[in-house]
Design a protein around this motif. Structure first.
Motif, PDB file in Angstrom:
ATOM      1  N   ASP A 192       0.866  -1.189   0.000  1.00 19.52           N
ATOM      2  CA  ASP A 192       0.000   0.000   0.000  1.00 19.52           C
ATOM      3  C   ASP A 192       0.906   1.244   0.000  1.00 19.52           C
ATOM      4  N   HIS A 196       1.262   4.229  -2.706  1.00 21.04           N
ATOM      5  CA  HIS A 196       1.108   5.658  -2.379  1.00 21.04           C
ATOM      6  C   HIS A 196       2.248   6.472  -2.978  1.00 21.04           C
ATOM      7  N   HIS A 259      -5.707   3.428  -6.608  1.00 21.24           N
ATOM      8  CA  HIS A 259      -6.551   3.604  -5.425  1.00 21.24           C
ATOM      9  C   HIS A 259      -8.038   3.688  -5.766  1.00 21.24           C
ATOM     10  N   HIS A 273      -7.119  -3.800   1.333  1.00 22.24           N
ATOM     11  CA  HIS A 273      -6.735  -2.626   0.550  1.00 22.24           C
ATOM     12  C   HIS A 273      -5.346  -2.733  -0.100  1.00 22.24           C
ATOM     13  N   ASN A 277      -4.208  -3.091  -4.121  1.00 26.15           N
ATOM     14  CA  ASN A 277      -3.263  -2.169  -4.761  1.00 26.15           C
ATOM     15  C   ASN A 277      -2.105  -2.922  -5.389  1.00 26.15           C
TER      16      ASN A 277
HETATM   17 FE   LIG Z   1      -3.735   3.162   0.221  1.00 23.92          FE
END
Ligand SMILES: [Fe+2]
Ligand SMILES: NC(=O)c1ccc[n+]([C@@H]2O[C@H](COP(=O)([O-])OP(=O)(O)OC[C@H]3O[C@@H](n4cnc5c(N)ncnc54)[C@H](O)[C@@H]3O)[C@@H](O)[C@H]2O)c1
Length: 388
Positions: A192, A196, A259, A273, A277
């Motif tokens: 994740d 980002h 996202h 999550h 991703n």
């Molecule tokens: Fe995230």
């Protein structure tokens, strides 16, 4: 004009939760999840620190993974009767995000969830309380971000709330808390963080303030994620810092369609999550490369990956992500993850339409229409290359 906003104070490094002994105030509510923080003794330590500072403490626990609108409203009600002047979100992204959203409805009981999901449309907070976020996972960086992700289970949609009003006042990034994460959580939250940093770096509004943070985070995640997964404590601490740096970047320049798509497939199929991703990042890099191949090539060069030109370097970057996923035992496709094919196809148009409408789509480098999102979803379901 651009804006760069972070918490007023970020305490990091071993032992930083002890800063709570110096907090000035009357009442603190701790919002947390199902019990890992209690089990490992961190809640006790935090309560002791707050009591040493002279604060009365209330605990609101049981926030589920991917928190619901109902949990948020319940927490806000608890806050209205306890009247804290400090809200403390403790845990992974889920309890901290829930606490941020509770804060809105604590201060504005008549405000609605529908109003809260309008990007940058929140009223001024801090009339009743200020916010401390204590991170126990190394991924979401919600301790420093202007985001909170809340799921409307009736509509089957995960909504990112976005507003600098919910950027915490104090962030605590203490690696001791991340030491107890099980391997799978390390893998998911770590990827994740990688997503980002990559999405912030290619964001349409990336700038001189966020690029160094994003690049440093990418390098640190690449160097430490596998070691952290294998239990190396130093690497685990490095990952805790890296995810926070990535958060400082994306909080200010937002994210992209990895996202947007993860929010929607997470809302329907509950794929964790970070895992969602990780599965989609290679496909989205392939899709975006048509317009920002040079940015991906810069990342690849920084990481000393092979390639003579932007195309080859981007290909190496995609391979790096796929290899990392493999090393971390993350499935290569949603099919391999176990999402049912018939259900996936039945929900495809719904997810694609909502992904385009997601707030993160606005800053994706390549503009998209629902048909393209459907194709990218399919590519990451079946493991096909994105070549359109
Ligand atoms: Fe995230
Ligand atoms: N606000 C943001 O900027 C932002 C960014 C990305 C993702 N998110 C959201 O955050 C949520 C995911 O957060 P997450 O990945 O941190 O997981 P999480 O908060 O959902 O926690 C997952 C599980 O890990 C356990 N856990 C947490 N810390 C632990 C520790 N130190 N040791 C052992 N167990 C521990 C929890 O009890 C829980 O069972 C999703 O809803 C996602 O959409 C928010």
């Amino acid at each position: 004009m651009a804006r760069f906003t972070l918490p007023r104070d970020i305490y990091h490094g071993k032992g930083s939760i002890d800063v709570l002994k110096e907090i000035e105030g009357k009442k603190a509510i701790i919002v947390m999840g199902g019990g890992s923080m209690r089990r490992f003794g961190f809640l006790q330590k935090i309560e002791d620190n707050l009591k040493a500072a002279g604060l009365e403490v209330m605990v609101f626990d049981g926030v589920e993974s991917d928190p619901s609108v109902e949990t948020v409203m319940k927490g806000a009600e608890a806050m209205r009767s306890f009247e804290p002047d400090w809200i403390i979100g403790l845990g992974g992204g889920s309890p901290i995000d829930a606490a941020k959203a509770m804060w809105i409805f604590y201060e504005y009981p008549d405000f609605t969830f529908k109003e809260a999901i309008v990007p940058f449309g929140l009223p001024k907070l801090r009339k009743k309380a200020k916010f401390i976020a204590i991170a126990s996972t190394s991924g979401t960086a919600t301790e420093v971000t202007a985001f909170s992700v809340i799921t409307d289970y009736a509509a089957k949609i995960k909504y990112p709330l976005a507003d600098f009003n919910i950027t915490p006042d104090i962030a605590i990034v203490d690696p001791d808390l991340a030491e107890t994460m099980p391997q799978k959580l390390v893998a998911h939250t770590g990827m994740d963080a990688m997503t980002h940093a990559m999405e912030a770096y290619v964001s349409t509004i990336a700038d001189n303030f966020t690029d160094p943070l994003a690049l440093k985070a990418i390098e640190m995640v690449r160097d430490n994620i596998k070691k952290s997964y294998d239990g190396d404590k130093h690497a685990r601490a490095e990952m805790h810092d890296a995810q926070c740096l990535a958060g400082m970047a994306f909080s200010n320049v937002s994210l992209g369609i990895v996202h947007s798509m993860a929010h929607k497939i997470g809302g329907v199929f509950h794929v964790p999550h970070g895992c969602a991703n990780a599965i989609m990042l290679p496909s989205v890099i392939e899709f975006n490369a048509a317009v920002c191949g040079e940015r991906y090539a810069k990342i690849a060069k920084m990481l000393n990956l092979e390639g003579e030109n932007d195309k080859e370097l981007t290909k190496s970057l995609v391979k790096l992500i796929r290899d990392l996923n493999k090393e971390l035992n993350i499935p290569a496709t949603f099919k391999e993850y176990g999402v049912d094919e018939a259900e996936f196809l039945a929900n495809l148009a719904f997810m694609a339409e909502n992904a385009v409408a997601d707030a993160c789509t606005v800053t994706n480098p390549r503009k998209v229409v629902p048909e393209e999102i459907e194709k990218i979803y399919k590519a990451s379901f079946y493991g096909e290359e994105v070549d359109f």
